[in-house]
Design a protein around this motif. Sequence first.
Motif, short mmCIF file in Angstrom:
data_model
loop_
_atom_site.label_atom_id
_atom_site.label_comp_id
_atom_site.label_asym_id
_atom_site.label_seq_id
_atom_site.Cartn_x
_atom_site.Cartn_y
_atom_site.Cartn_z
N GLN A 91 -3.33 -19.82 5.24
CA GLN A 91 -3.19 -19.20 3.76
C GLN A 91 -4.56 -20.53 3.23
N VAL A 92 -4.35 -21.39 3.61
CA VAL A 92 -5.01 -22.27 3.57
C VAL A 92 -6.65 -22.25 3.65
N MET A 93 -6.72 -22.29 4.57
CA MET A 93 -7.93 -21.45 5.30
C MET A 93 -8.67 -20.39 4.23
N ALA A 94 -7.96 -19.59 3.78
CA ALA A 94 -8.43 -18.16 3.07
C ALA A 94 -8.48 -18.83 1.41
N ASN A 95 -7.64 -19.74 1.58
CA ASN A 95 -7.27 -20.40 -0.30
C ASN A 95 -8.74 -20.85 -0.36
N LEU A 96 -9.98 -21.59 1.17
CA LEU A 96 -10.79 -22.24 1.23
C LEU A 96 -12.68 -21.52 1.30
N GLU A 97 -11.64 -20.79 1.50
CA GLU A 97 -13.35 -19.11 1.41
C GLU A 97 -12.81 -18.80 0.30
N THR A 98 -11.85 -18.53 -0.32
CA THR A 98 -12.20 -18.15 -1.97
C THR A 98 -13.09 -19.36 -3.09
N LEU A 99 -12.35 -20.39 -2.87
CA LEU A 99 -12.71 -21.49 -3.46
C LEU A 99 -14.58 -21.93 -2.95
N SER A 100 -14.70 -21.39 -2.05
CA SER A 100 -16.58 -21.57 -1.98
C SER A 100 -17.07 -20.50 -2.10
N ARG A 101 -16.64 -19.32 -2.39
CA ARG A 101 -16.95 -18.57 -2.54
C ARG A 101 -17.49 -18.97 -4.40
N LEU A 102 -16.93 -19.41 -4.37
CA LEU A 102 -16.56 -19.77 -6.95
C LEU A 102 -17.16 -20.91 -6.93
N ARG A 103 -18.50 -21.05 -6.07
CA ARG A 103 -19.38 -22.53 -6.16
C ARG A 103 -20.35 -22.03 -6.83
N SER A 104 -21.55 -22.40 -7.60
CA SER A 104 -22.08 -22.18 -7.97
C SER A 104 -24.09 -21.42 -7.31
#
Length: 192
Positions: free
Chosen positions: A143-156
């Motif tokens: 779940q943490v890895m999925a959250n990190l991937e989602t956050l990296s996709r939100l980077r500008s």
Amino acid sequence: MGLIAVVFDLLFGGGRNVVRETAEVFRENSEAGAERAVALRGQAMTQFGAEFEVLGKGGFDRFVDGLNRLPRPALALGTLGLFVAAMVDPLWFAARMQGIALVPEPLWWLLGVIVSFYFGARHQAKVQDLQRELSVTMMRAPQVMANLETLSRLRSDSPGAADPGPDVDLAAEVGMPDRNPALEDWRRLRRT
């Protein structure tokens, strides 16, 4: 054409793929192997977590846990108290140490065994608590890895971050550059 259809039907017909099935005799299907590995890891982690599951403790269990926590601080504070007593009243301290000098050696060995077993049992309990906490943490890792991937996709600076989606007005606004007076002045100076 009929012969080719018969050959292809023989190789790939009926929901089968003879070429793939033959290749899998010599080499494992990577996708199926990965699925099996994920299932195996999930089952192992579930079993590991169940092994260290904490059950609800009653009043007596909490009382005994409290008693188990007393000897270590009592030994530490008692030792510090002996140092203080030696400085405050050296004669009283010397008299007490003479009494300890009369304790027979087998009794010292027995005390050593009791203290060793006590601290060994505490160490074992702490190691089991650590293992339980580690298993819970490892179960959270996907779940943490999925959250990190989602956050990296939100980077500008990630590709597609500024995608306006189906909003036509927003897409038109994004495609039009903002007014930049300094750039316009520079262009005007270049033309002259």
